[in-house]
Design an enzyme around this catalytic site. Structure first.
Site, PDB file in Angstrom:
ATOM      1  CE1 TYR A  33      -2.248  46.174  55.309  1.00 40.24           C
ATOM      2  CE2 TYR A  33      -2.422  46.819  57.615  1.00 40.24           C
ATOM      3  CZ  TYR A  33      -3.001  46.326  56.459  1.00 40.24           C
ATOM      4  OH  TYR A  33      -4.330  45.976  56.454  1.00 40.24           O
ATOM      5  CG  HIS A  83      -5.263  46.718  46.627  1.00 41.16           C
ATOM      6  ND1 HIS A  83      -5.799  47.917  46.196  1.00 41.16           N
ATOM      7  CD2 HIS A  83      -4.894  46.061  45.491  1.00 41.16           C
ATOM      8  CE1 HIS A  83      -5.762  47.977  44.875  1.00 41.16           C
ATOM      9  NE2 HIS A  83      -5.217  46.867  44.424  1.00 41.16           N
ATOM     10  CG  ASP A  84      -5.998  43.988  54.139  1.00 41.56           C
ATOM     11  OD1 ASP A  84      -5.195  44.897  54.422  1.00 41.56           O
ATOM     12  OD2 ASP A  84      -6.630  43.345  54.999  1.00 41.56           O
ATOM     13  CB  ALA A  85      -2.426  39.965  49.963  1.00 42.97           C
ATOM     14  CG  HIS A  86      -1.667  42.027  56.014  1.00 40.48           C
ATOM     15  ND1 HIS A  86      -1.722  40.927  56.849  1.00 40.48           N
ATOM     16  CD2 HIS A  86      -2.892  42.605  56.066  1.00 40.48           C
ATOM     17  CE1 HIS A  86      -2.915  40.859  57.399  1.00 40.48           C
ATOM     18  NE2 HIS A  86      -3.655  41.841  56.929  1.00 40.48           N
TER      19      HIS A  86
END
Length: 423
Positions: free
Chosen positions: A255, A297-300
């Site tokens: 992240y 939102h979790d597109a790391h």
């Protein structure tokens, strides 16, 4: 005392992973370096005769392993330390992402004879497997199974042939990834299935997926983009690596707010290693905008990958897509900033411009494409929701996702077309 594993790429031994006094090292074989077609295992591990130290070695190899509680459970099952990347790869590093296999020194690469190397499962066995996965991720410890996939979500490499699902044994390549429901996330199967299908409708070339049901149990089957079939119909591996591996970042720092890659680093990577890079950079722009508009939102950086399918790497298809923003209990922060903002609701026109500049994109070109996607996406989502060939119309969660998409697209269009945004 040094412990060693031979590292194979496709069917060729290319190097050695060693654990020396608790530290990982990797060294390419001299025979591999002499090959005229020798390729590097990773962008972060260029071809060289000297060994790589732990700082250079660990990001790629640790990046092949499951994360978080899955890693802890696997370590318990195998009775090894959860911090021991080497021991985990020794136990489960037979079928990984890409074309990497780990074998003990002197051990021959398994050569699957035929389809008998697949353990085909009946419906009851699949139900049992779905029940077992939360307790035994990757089915770690089962004889003949050495399976590993990165990430913190339950998943399992499987072989799919029509309606049949089986476990790949003794070196057989898997064809799909089976993803059961995430217990703490409402209807994650429908959510991811809808988002992946919507990306396909938008011609973004995601990993293809199918929702399957057995009795009252639903799961997602995702076709592996790092697998292909040869002229004889045999499954073959393609090499790949995620952006954290390529950038030399350990998975614990995936992240941005932990010091992991930002979007500028991701675009710079694609521009540096792909040829021609312009089409790949534009594909990555589409991926970033699509993820933002659907609320993923979790597109790391571990959710973007490079695929080595030809002379030069290309951007891999989209995968691991979930509209997390529809769940009030999940974070409202995006994994990577758009401009200087982590929260989508705070992204103004100037932040989109900041993002474009940091990504090396012309502001006008980026704004045109962002607006194009924002104008096309709501109608595409509504059409997919109503499509009788899918089962999305009856799901309240899909309605919430489509509403969120409409709101985000309207907000983006309004902010990018306001008079101040034209300056």
């Amino acid at each position: 005392m040094a412990h060693k594993l031979e590292v194979w790429l496709f069917a060729i031994r290319i190097g050695t992973l060693a654990l020396v006094e608790g530290r990982l090292t990797f060294q390419y074989d001299s025979d591999w370096l002499k090959q005229p077609n020798a390729v590097a295992l990773s962008c972060s591990l260029p071809l060289q005769a000297e060994p790589f130290d732990e700082r250079r070695t660990r990001p790629f190899f640790a990046g092949l392993l499951p994360e978080g509680h899955l890693r802890r459970l696997i370590a318990q099952q195998l009775q090894v330390s959860r911090q021991n990347d080497f021991a985990l790869l020794d136990h489960i590093g037979g079928e990984c992402a890409g074309a990497v296999t780990f074998l003990a020194p002197g051990q021959a690469l398994p050569q699957p004879a035929d389809s008998s190397e697949v353990e085909w499962l009946g419906n009851t066995q699949i139900i049992t497997l779905l029940d077992e996965l939360p307790r035994r991720p990757m089915l770690a410890g089962q004889d003949g199974l050495r399976l590993s996939l990165a990430g913190a979500q339950d998943k399992l490499p499987v072989v799919v042939d029509g309606d049949r699902i089986g476990l790949p044994r003794n070196g057989t390549p898997s064809s799909h990834i089976l993803k059961p429901a995430i217990h703490s996330v409402e209807d994650s199967i429908t959510n991811e299935g809808f988002c992946l299908t919507l990306a396909e409708v938008m011609q973004l070339r995601p990993a293809r997926s199918t929702i399957r049901s057995i009795r009252d149990r639903r799961f997602l089957l995702v076709e592996r983009y790092d697998r292909t079939t040869d002229a004889e119909g045999r499954m073959q591996r393609l090499h790949q690596e995620d952006f954290c591996q390529a950038l030399g970042v350990v998975p614990e720092m995936k992240y941005q707010n932990e010091g992991g890659p930002d979007l500028a680093s991701c675009f710079a990577l694609v521009r540096r290693v792909t040829r021609p890079s312009a089409p790949q950079v534009l594909r990555l722009l589409d991926y970033v905008v699509f993820n933002a508009l659907i609320g993923n939102h979790d597109a790391h950086a571990k959710n973007f990958s490079l695929l080595y399918a030809g002379q030069a790497p290309v951007l891999a298809p989209l995968y691991d897509m979930l509209s997390t923003a529809v769940y009030p209990n999940l974070t409202a922060k995006m994994a990577m900033k758009l401009g200087s903002q982590y929260r989508f609701g705070e992204v103004q026109a100037r932040h989109w411009e900041q993002f474009a500049e940091s990504a090396g994109l012309a502001r006008a070109q980026a704004r045109k494409r962002i607006l194009e996607l924002a104008r096309l996406l709501p109608a595409a989502a509504r059409k997919l929701q109503a499509d009788p060939n899918h089962s999305f119309s009856s799901h309240a969660l899909v309605e919430r996702i489509v509403n969120l998409i409409e709101q985000r697209c309207q907000l983006t269009i309004r902010r990018l077309t306001a008079p101040a945004a034209e300056d």
